[in-house]
Design a protein around this motif. Structure first.
Motif, PDB file in Angstrom:
ATOM      1  N   HIS A 121       0.835  -1.200   0.000  1.00  0.00           N
ATOM      2  CA  HIS A 121       0.000   0.000   0.000  1.00  0.00           C
ATOM      3  C   HIS A 121       0.871   1.251   0.000  1.00  0.00           C
ATOM      4  O   HIS A 121       1.913   1.300   0.650  1.00  0.00           O
ATOM      5  N   LYS A 122       0.443   2.258  -0.720  1.00  0.00           N
ATOM      6  CA  LYS A 122       1.190   3.515  -0.842  1.00  0.00           C
ATOM      7  C   LYS A 122       1.514   4.119   0.530  1.00  0.00           C
ATOM      8  O   LYS A 122       2.645   4.552   0.776  1.00  0.00           O
ATOM      9  N   PHE A 123       0.555   4.146   1.434  1.00  0.00           N
ATOM     10  CA  PHE A 123       0.782   4.733   2.754  1.00  0.00           C
ATOM     11  C   PHE A 123       1.793   3.916   3.551  1.00  0.00           C
ATOM     12  O   PHE A 123       2.602   4.475   4.292  1.00  0.00           O
ATOM     13  N   SER A 124       1.741   2.600   3.406  1.00  0.00           N
ATOM     14  CA  SER A 124       2.713   1.744   4.094  1.00  0.00           C
ATOM     15  C   SER A 124       4.121   2.038   3.595  1.00  0.00           C
ATOM     16  O   SER A 124       5.051   2.199   4.384  1.00  0.00           O
ATOM     17  N   LYS A 125       4.262   2.099   2.291  1.00  0.00           N
ATOM     18  CA  LYS A 125       5.574   2.372   1.705  1.00  0.00           C
ATOM     19  C   LYS A 125       6.106   3.730   2.156  1.00  0.00           C
ATOM     20  O   LYS A 125       7.282   3.856   2.512  1.00  0.00           O
ATOM     21  N   GLU A 126       5.257   4.746   2.146  1.00  0.00           N
ATOM     22  CA  GLU A 126       5.679   6.079   2.581  1.00  0.00           C
ATOM     23  C   GLU A 126       6.124   6.071   4.037  1.00  0.00           C
ATOM     24  O   GLU A 126       7.106   6.719   4.401  1.00  0.00           O
ATOM     25  N   SER A 127       5.400   5.338   4.872  1.00  0.00           N
ATOM     26  CA  SER A 127       5.745   5.288   6.292  1.00  0.00           C
ATOM     27  C   SER A 127       7.067   4.571   6.530  1.00  0.00           C
ATOM     28  O   SER A 127       7.861   4.988   7.377  1.00  0.00           O
ATOM     29  N   VAL A 128       7.308   3.498   5.796  1.00  0.00           N
ATOM     30  CA  VAL A 128       8.589   2.802   5.922  1.00  0.00           C
ATOM     31  C   VAL A 128       9.720   3.728   5.472  1.00  0.00           C
ATOM     32  O   VAL A 128      10.772   3.787   6.113  1.00  0.00           O
ATOM     33  N   GLU A 129       9.493   4.482   4.414  1.00  0.00           N
ATOM     34  CA  GLU A 129      10.501   5.440   3.955  1.00  0.00           C
ATOM     35  C   GLU A 129      10.763   6.520   5.004  1.00  0.00           C
ATOM     36  O   GLU A 129      11.908   6.950   5.183  1.00  0.00           O
ATOM     37  N   ASP A 130       9.729   6.952   5.711  1.00  0.00           N
ATOM     38  CA  ASP A 130       9.908   7.925   6.799  1.00  0.00           C
ATOM     39  C   ASP A 130      10.867   7.376   7.850  1.00  0.00           C
ATOM     40  O   ASP A 130      11.756   8.077   8.324  1.00  0.00           O
ATOM     41  N   VAL A 131      10.678   6.118   8.204  1.00  0.00           N
ATOM     42  CA  VAL A 131      11.529   5.487   9.216  1.00  0.00           C
ATOM     43  C   VAL A 131      12.945   5.305   8.680  1.00  0.00           C
ATOM     44  O   VAL A 131      13.923   5.537   9.393  1.00  0.00           O
ATOM     45  N   GLU A 132      13.048   4.922   7.423  1.00  0.00           N
ATOM     46  CA  GLU A 132      14.377   4.741   6.813  1.00  0.00           C
ATOM     47  C   GLU A 132      15.219   5.999   6.903  1.00  0.00           C
ATOM     48  O   GLU A 132      16.427   5.936   7.100  1.00  0.00           O
ATOM     49  N   ARG A 133      14.579   7.147   6.741  1.00  0.00           N
ATOM     50  CA  ARG A 133      15.321   8.410   6.737  1.00  0.00           C
ATOM     51  C   ARG A 133      16.132   8.617   8.015  1.00  0.00           C
ATOM     52  O   ARG A 133      17.186   9.223   7.982  1.00  0.00           O
ATOM     53  N   PHE A 134      15.636   8.120   9.138  1.00  0.00           N
ATOM     54  CA  PHE A 134      16.417   8.302  10.363  1.00  0.00           C
ATOM     55  C   PHE A 134      17.134   7.040  10.816  1.00  0.00           C
ATOM     56  O   PHE A 134      18.134   7.128  11.505  1.00  0.00           O
ATOM     57  N   LEU A 135      16.691   5.863  10.419  1.00  0.00           N
ATOM     58  CA  LEU A 135      17.371   4.640  10.843  1.00  0.00           C
ATOM     59  C   LEU A 135      18.521   4.233   9.934  1.00  0.00           C
ATOM     60  O   LEU A 135      19.393   3.471  10.354  1.00  0.00           O
ATOM     61  N   CYS A 136      18.525   4.697   8.715  1.00  0.00           N
ATOM     62  CA  CYS A 136      19.603   4.341   7.779  1.00  0.00           C
ATOM     63  C   CYS A 136      20.747   5.351   7.858  1.00  0.00           C
ATOM     64  O   CYS A 136      21.310   5.758   6.847  1.00  0.00           O
ATOM     65  N   THR A 137      21.078   5.736   9.073  1.00  0.00           N
ATOM     66  CA  THR A 137      22.207   6.633   9.298  1.00  0.00           C
ATOM     67  C   THR A 137      23.243   5.879  10.126  1.00  0.00           C
ATOM     68  O   THR A 137      22.909   4.927  10.837  1.00  0.00           O
ATOM     69  N   PRO A 138      24.490   6.287  10.024  1.00  0.00           N
ATOM     70  CA  PRO A 138      25.551   5.594  10.776  1.00  0.00           C
ATOM     71  C   PRO A 138      25.246   5.528  12.276  1.00  0.00           C
ATOM     72  O   PRO A 138      24.734   6.477  12.860  1.00  0.00           O
ATOM     73  N   GLY A 139      25.542   4.370  12.854  1.00  0.00           N
ATOM     74  CA  GLY A 139      25.364   4.173  14.282  1.00  0.00           C
ATOM     75  C   GLY A 139      23.997   3.674  14.702  1.00  0.00           C
ATOM     76  O   GLY A 139      23.749   3.493  15.892  1.00  0.00           O
ATOM     77  N   ARG A 140      23.123   3.429  13.752  1.00  0.00           N
ATOM     78  CA  ARG A 140      21.771   2.996  14.104  1.00  0.00           C
ATOM     79  C   ARG A 140      21.467   1.600  13.561  1.00  0.00           C
ATOM     80  O   ARG A 140      20.310   1.238  13.382  1.00  0.00           O
ATOM     81  N   ASP A 141      22.528   0.826  13.335  1.00  0.00           N
ATOM     82  CA  ASP A 141      22.359  -0.512  12.767  1.00  0.00           C
ATOM     83  C   ASP A 141      21.477  -1.410  13.620  1.00  0.00           C
ATOM     84  O   ASP A 141      20.630  -2.137  13.084  1.00  0.00           O
ATOM     85  N   ALA A 142      21.664  -1.380  14.928  1.00  0.00           N
ATOM     86  CA  ALA A 142      20.868  -2.242  15.814  1.00  0.00           C
ATOM     87  C   ALA A 142      19.393  -1.860  15.742  1.00  0.00           C
ATOM     88  O   ALA A 142      18.519  -2.739  15.688  1.00  0.00           O
ATOM     89  N   GLU A 143      19.113  -0.564  15.712  1.00  0.00           N
ATOM     90  CA  GLU A 143      17.721  -0.110  15.610  1.00  0.00           C
ATOM     91  C   GLU A 143      17.119  -0.508  14.267  1.00  0.00           C
ATOM     92  O   GLU A 143      15.954  -0.905  14.197  1.00  0.00           O
ATOM     93  N   LEU A 144      17.920  -0.415  13.208  1.00  0.00           N
ATOM     94  CA  LEU A 144      17.449  -0.800  11.882  1.00  0.00           C
ATOM     95  C   LEU A 144      17.130  -2.294  11.844  1.00  0.00           C
ATOM     96  O   LEU A 144      16.090  -2.698  11.322  1.00  0.00           O
ATOM     97  N   LYS A 145      18.012  -3.110  12.417  1.00  0.00           N
ATOM     98  CA  LYS A 145      17.759  -4.561  12.447  1.00  0.00           C
ATOM     99  C   LYS A 145      16.492  -4.875  13.233  1.00  0.00           C
ATOM    100  O   LYS A 145      15.694  -5.722  12.815  1.00  0.00           O
ATOM    101  N   ALA A 146      16.306  -4.203  14.360  1.00  0.00           N
ATOM    102  CA  ALA A 146      15.089  -4.418  15.164  1.00  0.00           C
ATOM    103  C   ALA A 146      13.852  -3.994  14.378  1.00  0.00           C
ATOM    104  O   ALA A 146      12.822  -4.694  14.390  1.00  0.00           O
ATOM    105  N   PHE A 147      13.943  -2.873  13.678  1.00  0.00           N
ATOM    106  CA  PHE A 147      12.816  -2.406  12.866  1.00  0.00           C
ATOM    107  C   PHE A 147      12.493  -3.420  11.769  1.00  0.00           C
ATOM    108  O   PHE A 147      11.326  -3.752  11.553  1.00  0.00           O
TER     109      PHE A 147
END
Length: 171
Positions: A121-147
């Protein structure tokens, strides 16, 4: 509609007028429709937006929290209506420098949308992208894996296929 239009224009006089109109409408709407009716909630969320634009961000955040509480008193917390209110709430949380709370809210919205609306769904994809913007930064690997793990669980509950770390950012 007039208050919403005044708020969209974003002019200071119009914002003040919108706030006045919405304040005048709030009590009659609550008395007529109830505190969790969509019209009443629309008044609250528009009023929160106006307060935000008038730089009364803490009051706006509190009003948005109240709207979410009211929505969840009628709908489950993963109802698309509740999830959209939570997404908007995250914007206000971020504006009052509650970044951690804003990010947590965005994660909850993304997982809820995937579970309820499905992964594609478009809204689901947009929301995952919102989260990616802050979790796909250096030092957040553990949070990204948990997500990703939580996203896979939500995906399974929705009946969609699982993701890997490599497919999340392209999803």
């Amino acid at each position: 509609n007039l208050a919403w239009r005044l708020a969209i224009d974003g002019l200071d006089d119009g914002l003040e007028q919108a706030h006045h109109l919405l304040s005048e409408l709030q009590r009659p709407a609550e008395d007529t429709f109830g505190t969790a009716h969509m019209q009443t909630i629309a008044i609250l969320t528009t009023k929160a937006r106006v307060l935000h634009d008038l730089k009364h961000r803490k009051a706006a955040e509190k009003l948005m929290s109240e709207a979410i509480f009211r929505i969840e008193s009628v709908y489950h917390g993963k109802h698309p209506y509740a999830l959209e209110a939570k997404r908007r709430h995250s914007i206000l949380l971020d504006a009052v420098n509650q970044t951690s709370a804003a990010e947590k809210r965005l994660v909850d919205v993304a997982l809820g949308r995937v579970e309820v609306l499905g992964r594609e769904h478009k809204f689901s994809k947009e929301s995952v992208e919102d989260v990616e913007r802050f979790l796909c930064t250096p030092g957040r690997d553990a949070e990204l894996k948990a997500f990703i793990a939580n996203l896979n669980e939500a995906t399974v509950r929705s009946g969609s296929r699982n993701l890997t770390k490599e497919t999340v950012k392209f999803w």
